[in-house]
Design an enzyme around this catalytic site. Sequence first.
Site, short mmCIF file in Angstrom:
data_model
loop_
_atom_site.label_atom_id
_atom_site.label_comp_id
_atom_site.label_asym_id
_atom_site.label_seq_id
_atom_site.Cartn_x
_atom_site.Cartn_y
_atom_site.Cartn_z
N THR A 15 79.47 94.73 -4.80
CA THR A 15 79.63 93.28 -4.59
C THR A 15 79.86 92.96 -3.12
O THR A 15 79.16 92.13 -2.53
CB THR A 15 80.85 92.78 -5.42
N LYS A 108 92.57 96.98 -0.47
CA LYS A 108 94.03 96.74 -0.49
C LYS A 108 94.80 97.88 -1.13
O LYS A 108 95.94 98.16 -0.77
CB LYS A 108 94.37 95.43 -1.21
N GLU A 193 86.75 92.22 -14.14
CA GLU A 193 86.06 93.52 -14.19
C GLU A 193 85.97 94.00 -15.64
O GLU A 193 86.75 93.56 -16.49
CB GLU A 193 86.87 94.56 -13.43
N LYS A 208 98.16 93.48 -2.59
CA LYS A 208 97.99 92.48 -1.52
C LYS A 208 99.34 92.05 -0.96
O LYS A 208 99.49 91.89 0.26
CB LYS A 208 97.22 91.26 -2.07
N1 NAP Z 1 84.78 92.28 -5.29
C1 NAP Z 1 85.59 91.47 -4.64
O1 NAP Z 1 85.56 90.25 -4.81
C2 NAP Z 1 86.57 92.02 -3.65
C3 NAP Z 1 87.42 91.14 -2.95
C4 NAP Z 1 88.30 91.64 -1.99
C5 NAP Z 1 88.35 93.01 -1.75
N2 NAP Z 1 87.54 93.85 -2.47
C6 NAP Z 1 87.62 95.27 -2.19
O2 NAP Z 1 86.37 95.70 -1.63
C7 NAP Z 1 86.11 97.03 -2.00
C8 NAP Z 1 84.74 97.09 -2.68
O3 NAP Z 1 84.78 96.29 -3.86
P1 NAP Z 1 83.46 95.91 -4.68
O4 NAP Z 1 83.86 94.83 -5.62
O5 NAP Z 1 82.31 95.68 -3.76
O6 NAP Z 1 83.24 97.27 -5.50
P2 NAP Z 1 81.93 97.74 -6.29
O7 NAP Z 1 81.05 96.58 -6.57
O8 NAP Z 1 82.41 98.59 -7.38
O9 NAP Z 1 81.18 98.66 -5.20
C9 NAP Z 1 81.64 99.92 -4.84
C10 NAP Z 1 80.53 100.63 -4.07
O10 NAP Z 1 81.00 101.90 -3.67
C11 NAP Z 1 79.98 102.85 -3.91
N3 NAP Z 1 80.59 104.16 -4.12
C12 NAP Z 1 81.48 104.53 -5.08
N4 NAP Z 1 81.79 105.84 -4.94
C13 NAP Z 1 81.07 106.28 -3.89
C14 NAP Z 1 80.93 107.54 -3.27
N5 NAP Z 1 81.60 108.61 -3.70
N6 NAP Z 1 80.08 107.65 -2.22
C15 NAP Z 1 79.40 106.58 -1.78
N7 NAP Z 1 79.48 105.35 -2.33
C16 NAP Z 1 80.31 105.22 -3.37
C17 NAP Z 1 79.26 102.36 -5.15
O11 NAP Z 1 77.98 102.93 -5.18
P3 NAP Z 1 76.89 102.57 -6.35
O12 NAP Z 1 76.62 101.11 -6.19
O13 NAP Z 1 75.70 103.40 -6.01
O14 NAP Z 1 77.55 102.92 -7.63
C18 NAP Z 1 79.25 100.86 -4.88
O15 NAP Z 1 78.14 100.50 -4.12
C19 NAP Z 1 87.28 97.46 -2.88
O16 NAP Z 1 88.24 98.10 -2.09
C20 NAP Z 1 87.83 96.15 -3.39
O17 NAP Z 1 89.20 96.23 -3.73
C21 NAP Z 1 86.66 93.39 -3.40
#
Ligand code: NAP
Length: 431
Positions: A15, A108, A193, A208
């Site tokens: 995301t 976080k 989620e 946070k």
């Molecule tokens: N989503 C939000 O609104 C939001 C808001 C604030 C902060 N955050 C923070 O931002 C971070 C990312 O969140 P997200 O929502 O974007 O998570 P997400 O959609 O689950 O994306 C995680 C990414 O990490 C990749 N990944 C996982 N394990 C890996 C590995 N071993 N090697 C390489 N790549 C790997 C995944 O690859 P694949 O796609 O190939 O599986 C995916 O692209 C987190 O720390 C979260 O707490 C998120």
Amino acid sequence: MVKKPFRIGIAGLGTVGAGVVRVLQSNADLIAARTGRPIEIAAVCARERTRDRGVDLSIYSWVDNPLALTEIKDIDAVVELIGGAEGPARQLAEAALKRGCALVTANKALLAHHGYELAVLAEQQGAALMFEAAVAGGIPIIKYLREGLAANNIKAIHGILNGTCNYILTEMRETGRSFADVLKDAQKKGYAEADPTFDIEGVDAAHKLCVLSALAFGIRPDFEALNVTGISHISAKDISFARELGYKIKLLGIARRIDEKITQAVEPCLVPADSTIGAIEGVFNAVFVEGDFVGSSLAEGRGAGAGPTASAVVADLIDLARGFHILPFGVPARTLRQAVRGDAGDLLSRFYLHLVVKDRPGVLADIAAIMRDHNVSMEAVLQRGRDPDKPVSIVITSHPVRQADITRAVGQMASLAIMKEKPRLLRIERF
Ligand SMILES: NC(=O)c1ccc[n+]([C@@H]2O[C@H](COP(=O)([O-])OP(=O)(O)OC[C@H]3O[C@@H](n4cnc5c(N)ncnc54)[C@H](OP(=O)(O)O)[C@@H]3O)[C@@H](O)[C@H]2O)c1
């Protein structure tokens, strides 16, 4: 003279990661004009190379191992958007900082558990550690606290730090539906989620709050120091009683400094329905900061999602490309104190208590006696339903009482034979 591009590697293309690529592609000219140099993606990394992420990645180098990003020649910053306090995210963060490479993260959980060690490492290596996106998504609350309010002694922070919970509580109130029903709907809409535990049990908000407390009070982020309660036990009836009493239920993160002791908690609270915080609805976040000179100030906005979170990540990258960064927590990391925990039991608050009891004569008198024995004085009592065959709800609001006293009283009530459900005790906050 044209400055050389600012080169970054991005690990994680979910995301937030895909959102960052989109912002950098869509607003490339504007960003280059503001920084005086383009921000160039040198390489990207995720697990599945072939997955369609809605952005064109064909123009970037791909690496399978996040650690490989730190080895790219002339890399200026690594962006960690994998998530999780341990595993590849932590390994990447440490590897980047050890090499003296700037690290930008939205993680976080990583900061709440290892923020102190990472900040020490960053400072030792002269590397930047930036995390604007880690708290409250699109609200620039890190910069706000660390820089904008740097002149103030911060006394308290309270806020709505989890959009998923705020959405669920708002929907429950507006539709009268149950927690489980609204959660299912939120998952379908992408607001929660598939595994919502961290959100609904208050863990995400607690991560946070740890980061905000560190910035506000000059303490080490310490997840274990927080009292954390989620919202999964809140019923449609609680929401409805709260409304009847003129309140809304919100999951709040609250950190207070009292005589150099810090209390930090995440818990569902009743807030006046017509208050500023009561008006923060749906997926929105809000953070209130109380400083000795600024007084009370509020920052509000979208707390999560691809756009707002990527906007915050790219803001950090723009700062770095401009050649600007300050110490991660605003003071040398080694001077961050281990917080002395305040005793939550000593906090004086009003409370809401919901008891589900067998309806028989004298119930209220028994409950009143227990309250009296624990120095708890009642402000209002609501009783709904009169049916000797069915449990009935009794709702009591208290005058300000010590938390320890009312907790003991509720413990005693819970053991009464007439009690049909676990009593629900929620703090009433009137900021
Ligand atoms: N989503 C939000 O609104 C939001 C808001 C604030 C902060 N955050 C923070 O931002 C971070 C990312 O969140 P997200 O929502 O974007 O998570 P997400 O959609 O689950 O994306 C995680 C990414 O990490 C990749 N990944 C996982 N394990 C890996 C590995 N071993 N090697 C390489 N790549 C790997 C995944 O690859 P694949 O796609 O190939 O599986 C995916 O692209 C987190 O720390 C979260 O707490 C998120």
